[in-house]
Design an enzyme around this catalytic site. Structure first.
Site, PDB file in Angstrom:
ATOM      1  N   HIS A  83     -28.151  37.982  12.542  1.00 23.88           N
ATOM      2  CA  HIS A  83     -28.494  36.921  11.581  1.00 23.88           C
ATOM      3  C   HIS A  83     -29.875  36.356  11.879  1.00 23.88           C
ATOM      4  CE1 HIS A  83     -24.109  37.139  11.296  1.00 23.88           C
ATOM      5  NE2 HIS A  83     -24.205  36.589  10.110  1.00 23.88           N
TER       6      HIS A  83
ATOM      7  N   GLU B  98     -24.036  45.254  -0.630  1.00 29.98           N
ATOM      8  CA  GLU B  98     -25.497  45.147  -0.718  1.00 29.98           C
ATOM      9  C   GLU B  98     -26.112  46.303  -1.487  1.00 29.98           C
ATOM     10  OE1 GLU B  98     -23.700  44.415   1.930  1.00 29.98           O
ATOM     11  OE2 GLU B  98     -24.312  42.402   2.534  1.00 29.98           O
TER      12      GLU B  98
ATOM     13  N   GLN C 223     -27.766  37.662   1.700  1.00 32.55           N
ATOM     14  CA  GLN C 223     -27.338  36.454   2.400  1.00 32.55           C
ATOM     15  C   GLN C 223     -28.159  36.248   3.681  1.00 32.55           C
ATOM     16  OE1 GLN C 223     -22.988  35.557   3.447  1.00 32.55           O
ATOM     17  NE2 GLN C 223     -23.516  34.442   1.585  1.00 32.55           N
ATOM     18  N   PHE C 224     -28.415  37.334   4.359  1.00 30.57           N
ATOM     19  CA  PHE C 224     -29.340  37.338   5.500  1.00 30.57           C
ATOM     20  C   PHE C 224     -30.191  38.594   5.371  1.00 30.57           C
ATOM     21  CE2 PHE C 224     -26.141  34.485   6.998  1.00 30.57           C
ATOM     22  CZ  PHE C 224     -26.758  33.634   7.905  1.00 30.57           C
ATOM     23  N   ALA C 225     -31.449  38.507   5.779  1.00 30.45           N
ATOM     24  CA  ALA C 225     -32.335  39.675   5.736  1.00 30.45           C
ATOM     25  C   ALA C 225     -31.691  40.859   6.440  1.00 30.45           C
ATOM     26  CB  ALA C 225     -33.670  39.347   6.389  1.00 30.45           C
TER      27      ALA C 225
END
Lengths: 322, 342
Positions: free
Chosen positions: A126, A59, A81-83
């Protein structure tokens, strides 16, 4: 013909790739035939070869790369992909992108898409809503679209903006929210929207909580209360004028956010209304947030962790009695 | 295809004849050393707010980083790269402006000392969080590739301290995945602030990591200017020719504190006797005299010229206005979207 919130995000990216050769999409699993964990980029890699690129699980480096590309003329869209995982890129987002224009006079036009918020069974890693962290730091614009139309026009606007934009798209809305067609234009960033007019109480909220607030307004209408719902659309900049004008009409303020309760967007709204519009208030302003614990996995726990129409309505009824 | 990283025992040795750009490089080193000595005296005199971080002992590596880059290349210097920054084209007056807080400097008094850059000219503005600039360099190179530019490379500097960050690791891996024309020059100056190598990493040779990343790796003697020019110059050529990313690891000793606030009393006498503890500028100077590359008068002329350039840069910056607290303070460029937070 109907289009979902998720399809609107995909269509906005397709339009951006089609219309602007500076745009590319960078993130985990966004490319190939896969098209992203939520399919927000499905088919785009084939339609736009070489411009929708899979990355390693890195990231920090994904955002760093986007910053470098933006400084040299590109308009990257990063998909986290996820916050939740954007916490691994905080340094690049806050310290590099967020300070760059102020330090060097050279802006960093990157858009970071954060699939945000809770869905049933997603648990502590998630489900997070990160908007308050990004809004806290200088140098970033934070968008939180609550409708299919805003999801589409605000993403297009995000890429056009010369500064870093954190675009918080809500996963719960991906499939649940539908519109008949995509708009050709929308309200500009920084302008809140009156999602429902009322005169007894203002609910200020954003993202998926707008739908919950509208459900509460509908429920309370049967009891004779007229609830006004303000959809902030961008939590930063915060449209204080629209909020104050609404509170001037209703005299009561309830702020609702899905993120954790300590500080944050709802606290900021209340701070501004009490300092700039104290005389407008007929009762102490209230707020509803998630609980101050990690986000639970089991639906029994999750349903009471996250604000919902029931918990918001209970708070609203108390506030209306004051 | 990838070449195995060379062991330290295979470190490239100095050739008998100095590199063709040796004297040019020496003059940049001299300018950097002279300038930084001036900064130190200004700092001690209380004329610089904040810190002063110098590259004493690392000028040979640094100058070689800047010297082989061309217009269109990307350079990401770090804190001990005055020589390289100057060789790449950073005006000396901009350095003085940044240290002295002139509003006419590139950072306009908003950021100071080594946190400066001219991103549009390819010199990235480092942040203090080490390793972060590797991926930013990768991104700049990707942009150039997207736009169809040719013959560009990027060079990003790091120390052995910064090599231990997650950000560095992610950036290295991504650079190799993207196959961008990148040279990473790592200077092992044997201390991360006060922490010696044995508490920084446990591998035998940092350069061995090159293979793991998919880089080509080389060691070099950072005290030997000619070797620095040879090894870094060759790596730049290889990157420009489309070879995989290059990792170079130079060995030196930091001949100052971490910053000028630090007396570096933790640096042991034993380490000061190591070959890598030699002063690269003194070594280069001695070689010039020993090989009679330049006569004494001309050499003195170069010193005088460096001193004059430094004086002019400092004097100019000192005359300029400091930033005004009433100036535009927006953190974003889109004025319509500035938040009204108080």
């Amino acid at each position: 013909m109907s289009i979902t919130y998720l399809e609107a995000i995909r269509e906005a990216q397709a339009k951006l790739l089609r219309d602007d050769e500076r745009v590319f999409i960078y993130g985990q699993d966004v490319g190939g035939t896969f098209g992203g964990a939520f399919k927000a980029t499905k088919g785009l890699a084939r339609e736009f070869p070489g411009r929708v690129l899979n990355t390693p699980i890195s990231e920090d480096a994904i955002v760093g790369t986007a910053i470098g590309a933006a400084l040299h003329g590109m308009r990257p869209i990063v998909e986290m992909q996820f916050a939740d995982f954007s916490s691994l890129a905080l340094n690049q987002i806050l310290n590099n992108a967020g300070t760059h224009y102020w330090r060097t006079n050279v802006p960093v036009p990157i858009t970071i898409r954060l699939p945000s918020g809770g869905t049933k069974g997603s648990g502590p890693f998630h489900s997070q809503s990160m908007e308050s962290i990004y809004a806290h730091y200088p140098g970033l614009i934070v968008m939180t679209p609550a409708t299919v139309e805003d999801a589409y026009t605000m993403l297009i606007e995000a890429v056009a903006i010369d500064d870093p934009v954190v675009y918080c798209e809500h996963k719960y809305l991906y499939y649940h929210l539908k519109a008949d067609k995509l708009p050709t234009e929308g309200l500009p960033a920084g302008k809140a929207r009156i999602a429902r007019e009322g005169r007894d109480l203002t609910i200020v909220t954003y993202s998926a909580m707008v739908q919950e607030a509208l459900a509460v307004a509908e429920e309370l209408a049967s009891d004779g209360f007229e609830i006004e719902v303000v959809d902030l659309r961008t939590v930063k900049p915060l449209d204080t004028d629209t909020v104050l004008a609404s509170v001037a009409r209703t005299g009561r303020l309830l702020c609702v956010g899905e993120s954790f309760p300590w500080g944050g967007a709802t606290a900021e709204v209340i701070a501004r209304v009490t300092s700039e519009g104290f005389h407008l208030l007929d009762a102490p302003p209230q707020r509803v947030n998630a609980k101050d614990t990690p986000i639970p996995y089991h639906p029994n726990l999750w349903s009471v962790h996250r604000p919902n129409a029931k918990s918001i309505a209970a708070k609203a009824r108390n506030l209306l009695r004051e | 295809m990838l070449q195995t990283a060379q062991r330290s025992s295979e470190t490239i040795k100095t050739k008998a004849v100095p590199h063709e750009r040796f004297l040019e490089a020496f003059r940049w080193m001299l300018l950097a050393r002279t300038f930084e000595e001036k900064l130190v005296s200004l700092y001690r005199g209380g004329l610089i707010t904040g810190g002063v971080y110098i590259g004493k002992g690392q000028e040979a590596v640094s100058v070689a980083c800047g010297l082989f880059l061309q217009k269109g290349d990307i350079f990401a210097p770090l804190i001990r790269d005055q020589a390289g920054r100057s060789a790449f084209g950073e005006p000396l007056v901009d350095v003085a402006r940044t240290y002295l807080g002139s509003r006419q400097g590139p950072m306009r008094g908003r950021d100071g000392n080594i946190h400066r850059g001219l991103p549009r000219q390819g010199q990235l503005a480092m942040i203090s969080h080490l390793g972060a600039m590797v991926s930013v360099t990768v991104g700049a190179l990707m942009a150039k590739r997207f736009k169809g530019e040719k013959n560009f490379i990027g060079l990003s500097c790091i120390g052995e301290g910064g090599m231990q960050t997650g950000s560095f690791h992610e950036g290295m891996n991504l650079a190799a995945v993207e196959q961008v024309p990148l040279v990473i020059v790592a200077t092992n100056n044997h201390y991360a602030y006060s922490t010696p190598n044995e508490r920084e990493f446990a591998c035998a040779e940092l350069v061995d990591r090159a293979k793991g990343y998919g880089f080509e790796g080389y060691n070099l003697d950072g005290t030997d200017l000619s070797a620095c020019l040879d090894v870094i110059g060759s790596a730049v050529k290889r990157a420009r020719a489309g070879r995989p990313p290059q990792l170079l690891v130079a060995s030196t000793l930091r001949l100052s504190g971490h910053g000028e606030h630090d007396d570096a009393s933790y640096v042991t006498d034993e380490i000061k006797r190591e070959p890598f503890a030699q002063d690269c500028l003194k070594r280069a100077d001695k070689l010039i005299v020993d090989l009679n590359l330049v006569d004494a008068k001309r050499l003195q002329g170069w010193r005088d010229d460096a001193a004059a350039q430094v004086d002019q840069a400092i004097t100019t910056a000192q005359k300029e206005a400091a930033p005004d607290a009433n100036e535009d303070w927006c953190a974003i460029s889109t004025r319509a979207l500035v938040d009204q937070a108080q």
